[in-house]
Each structure stands twice: as C-alpha cells, then as structure tokens.
Design a protein around this motif. Structure first.
Motif, PDB file in Angstrom:
ATOM      1  N   VAL A  90       0.864  -1.179   0.000  1.00 13.71           N
ATOM      2  CA  VAL A  90       0.000   0.000   0.000  1.00 13.71           C
ATOM      3  C   VAL A  90       0.904   1.233   0.000  1.00 13.71           C
ATOM      4  N   ILE A  91       0.847   1.991  -1.093  1.00 13.43           N
ATOM      5  CA  ILE A  91       1.648   3.202  -1.252  1.00 13.43           C
ATOM      6  C   ILE A  91       0.737   4.398  -0.986  1.00 13.43           C
ATOM      7  N   ILE A  92       1.118   5.201   0.000  1.00 15.74           N
ATOM      8  CA  ILE A  92       0.247   6.253   0.510  1.00 15.74           C
ATOM      9  C   ILE A  92       0.751   7.644   0.121  1.00 15.74           C
ATOM     10  N   ASP A  93      -0.073   8.394  -0.602  1.00 10.48           N
ATOM     11  CA  ASP A  93       0.099   9.837  -0.825  1.00 10.48           C
ATOM     12  C   ASP A  93       1.434  10.239  -1.459  1.00 10.48           C
ATOM     13  N   VAL A  94       1.938   9.466  -2.383  1.00 10.38           N
ATOM     14  CA  VAL A  94       3.187   9.819  -3.057  1.00 10.38           C
ATOM     15  C   VAL A  94       2.825  10.772  -4.205  1.00 10.38           C
ATOM     16  N   GLN A  95       2.623  12.035  -3.813  1.00  9.04           N
ATOM     17  CA  GLN A  95       2.077  13.044  -4.706  1.00  9.04           C
ATOM     18  C   GLN A  95       3.033  14.225  -4.888  1.00  9.04           C
ATOM     19  N   ARG A  96       2.939  14.822  -6.051  1.00  8.22           N
ATOM     20  CA  ARG A  96       3.812  15.933  -6.432  1.00  8.22           C
ATOM     21  C   ARG A  96       3.670  17.139  -5.500  1.00  8.22           C
ATOM     22  N   GLY A  97       2.506  17.329  -4.932  1.00  9.41           N
ATOM     23  CA  GLY A  97       2.262  18.476  -4.068  1.00  9.41           C
ATOM     24  C   GLY A  97       3.165  18.528  -2.851  1.00  9.41           C
ATOM     25  N   PHE A  98       3.683  17.376  -2.439  1.00 10.70           N
ATOM     26  CA  PHE A  98       4.575  17.370  -1.280  1.00 10.70           C
ATOM     27  C   PHE A  98       5.946  17.959  -1.598  1.00 10.70           C
ATOM     28  N   ASP A  99       6.184  18.297  -2.864  1.00  7.89           N
ATOM     29  CA  ASP A  99       7.412  19.002  -3.237  1.00  7.89           C
ATOM     30  C   ASP A  99       7.286  20.507  -3.025  1.00  7.89           C
ATOM     31  N   ASP A 100       6.102  20.975  -2.666  1.00 12.10           N
ATOM     32  CA  ASP A 100       5.865  22.400  -2.453  1.00 12.10           C
ATOM     33  C   ASP A 100       6.714  22.877  -1.266  1.00 12.10           C
ATOM     34  N   ASP A 120       8.886  -1.757  -8.204  1.00 10.98           N
ATOM     35  CA  ASP A 120       9.528  -2.564  -9.249  1.00 10.98           C
ATOM     36  C   ASP A 120       9.677  -4.023  -8.850  1.00 10.98           C
ATOM     37  N   ALA A 121       9.984  -4.288  -7.582  1.00 17.41           N
ATOM     38  CA  ALA A 121      10.202  -5.664  -7.113  1.00 17.41           C
ATOM     39  C   ALA A 121       8.900  -6.393  -6.805  1.00 17.41           C
ATOM     40  N   TRP A 122       7.837  -5.641  -6.594  1.00 20.30           N
ATOM     41  CA  TRP A 122       6.570  -6.210  -6.093  1.00 20.30           C
ATOM     42  C   TRP A 122       5.852  -7.012  -7.166  1.00 20.30           C
ATOM     43  N   HIS A 123       5.333  -8.171  -6.793  1.00 19.16           N
ATOM     44  CA  HIS A 123       4.498  -8.944  -7.710  1.00 19.16           C
ATOM     45  C   HIS A 123       3.275  -9.505  -6.998  1.00 19.16           C
ATOM     46  N   GLY A 124       2.791  -8.746  -6.037  1.00 17.10           N
ATOM     47  CA  GLY A 124       1.543  -9.065  -5.351  1.00 17.10           C
ATOM     48  C   GLY A 124       0.574  -7.914  -5.569  1.00 17.10           C
ATOM     49  N   PRO A 125      -0.542  -7.924  -4.856  1.00 15.34           N
ATOM     50  CA  PRO A 125      -1.502  -6.818  -4.971  1.00 15.34           C
ATOM     51  C   PRO A 125      -0.860  -5.479  -4.593  1.00 15.34           C
ATOM     52  N   LEU A 126      -1.116  -4.474  -5.418  1.00  9.90           N
ATOM     53  CA  LEU A 126      -0.566  -3.135  -5.223  1.00  9.90           C
ATOM     54  C   LEU A 126      -1.715  -2.140  -5.114  1.00  9.90           C
ATOM     55  N   VAL A 127      -1.674  -1.319  -4.064  1.00  9.83           N
ATOM     56  CA  VAL A 127      -2.696  -0.303  -3.823  1.00  9.83           C
ATOM     57  C   VAL A 127      -2.019   1.065  -3.800  1.00  9.83           C
ATOM     58  N   LEU A 128      -2.565   2.014  -4.555  1.00  9.54           N
ATOM     59  CA  LEU A 128      -2.096   3.396  -4.530  1.00  9.54           C
ATOM     60  C   LEU A 128      -3.196   4.264  -3.938  1.00  9.54           C
ATOM     61  N   VAL A 167       1.439  -0.566 -11.918  1.00  5.18           N
ATOM     62  CA  VAL A 167       0.190  -1.154 -12.399  1.00  5.18           C
ATOM     63  C   VAL A 167      -0.594  -1.593 -11.156  1.00  5.18           C
ATOM     64  N   PRO A 168      -1.331  -0.652 -10.560  1.00 10.54           N
ATOM     65  CA  PRO A 168      -2.025  -0.959  -9.308  1.00 10.54           C
ATOM     66  C   PRO A 168      -3.271  -1.809  -9.514  1.00 10.54           C
ATOM     67  N   ASP A 169      -3.596  -2.546  -8.477  1.00 10.93           N
ATOM     68  CA  ASP A 169      -4.832  -3.318  -8.438  1.00 10.93           C
ATOM     69  C   ASP A 169      -5.981  -2.471  -7.922  1.00 10.93           C
TER      70      ASP A 169
END
Length: 181
Positions: free
Chosen positions: A7-17, A37-45, A74-76
């Motif tokens: 689960v990848i949380i809030d990896v958004q461009r706005g945090f570069d402000d 890149d290494a992950w081959h299970g369910p991916l959540v963004l 390629v998120p699920d």
C-alpha cells in the motif's frame, strides 16, 4: 505471499511544495520505486485529496497527481482519501483486502508520522500484520521536532505499541525477489 499487499500512501507531487518545509530522507522516492519494481503481489495506490482550496494536494491541482516514480506502476486498486488513514477513503480498503484474503500489508509513502503512521495503527487494530518500510517514507519538520526525530518517534511508537514491524526497502525487495512469481 499472495496474502500480502503493498500500500503506497500519498506519493504526490504536491509534497514538493516548499510550503511544507524541511523534509528528511531524500532517498524515499527511489526506495518507493524499488519496492514497486520488485513487487508482484496486490498493489494499492492511495491519494490524498485535500479539502483545503489552496492546498497543492487539492483535487484538480497538478500537485494532486502521483509522483513520476509511480508512472509505471500497475495498481490493483487506486483511490482517494480526505483524512489520514487509508482505511477511511473513497474505497473500503478493509473490505477490499478481506475479499482477497489479504492479512498482511506493507506500507510506504508520505508522511511518515501522519498518513503512514495512522494507516499502520488502524491496520494493526483491524488485525493485519503490518510492516512499515520506514526508509520508503518521508516527513517534514513539525513545531520543535525535526523530520528525522518524527520518523524515529513513529518507528518507535509503531514497533513499541505492537502496531507494526519496521523494515527496510532491502528487507522487502530481497524477500520479494526470492519469492516465486
């Protein structure tokens, strides 16, 4: 390891402000990319849709978009939230995970001591085995604490409180690269 989701949380461009202030862990985005890149299970963004009109994370702002490190992901499941926990968003993450037999979640993203920590605590309370890839997170200075101090406090709180295991990107990528595909 089909019972595990990243689960990848809030990896958004706005945090570069620059308004967010001083951040820690300049390697976070690279580590997040390595995990994906290494992950081959369910991916959540998960994306944070701020309700504050001037926020760089407000829906419709360029800052609301995911950072380039997630361009090839390629998120699920992809969904937005307006609060700290990914378990309280537009999608019912708990139901989604339960329907797929997922009992273990690996968390990375922004901010270490806010949305990542809150998601880990709620996940732990719901009975998931939670791992936080702390070197694949970052945060910002807050009041009289530095971002590094906040990240260490988060790791201590989550581990010491029994909410999550604290792991590194290398721990996770080594495990997934050895796992059968």
């Amino acid at each position: 390891m089909t019972n595990t989701a990243l689960v990848i949380i809030d990896v958004q461009r706005g945090f570069d402000d620059p308004a967010f202030g001083n951040r820690n862990n300049p390697d976070a985005e690279g580590n997040i990319a390595a995990l994906v890149d290494a992950w081959h299970g369910p991916l959540v963004l998960v994306r944070h849709d701020s309700t504050e009109p001037g926020s760089p994370l407000h829906r419709g702002q360029d800052g609301n978009r995911f950072k380039p490190e997630l361009d090839d992901a390629v998120p699920d499941l992809v969904f937005a939230k307006k609060v700290n926990s990914a378990f309280h968003g537009e999608a019912d993450l708990h139901a989604w995970l339960t329907d797929r037999g997922i009992t273990h979640i690996v968390l990375a993203g922004i901010q270490t001591n806010m949305c990542v920590e809150t998601t880990a605590r709620v996940g732990g309370n719901l009975g998931y085995r939670v791992e936080v890839v702390v070197d694949a997170t970052f945060t910002f200075d807050l009041e009289d604490l530095t971002a590094d101090q906040l990240a260490r406090a988060t790791a201590t709180n989550l581990r010491g409180g029994g909410f999550a295991e604290i792991v590194s990107t290398k721990d996770v990528t080594d495990r997934w690269l050895r796992a059968p595909r």
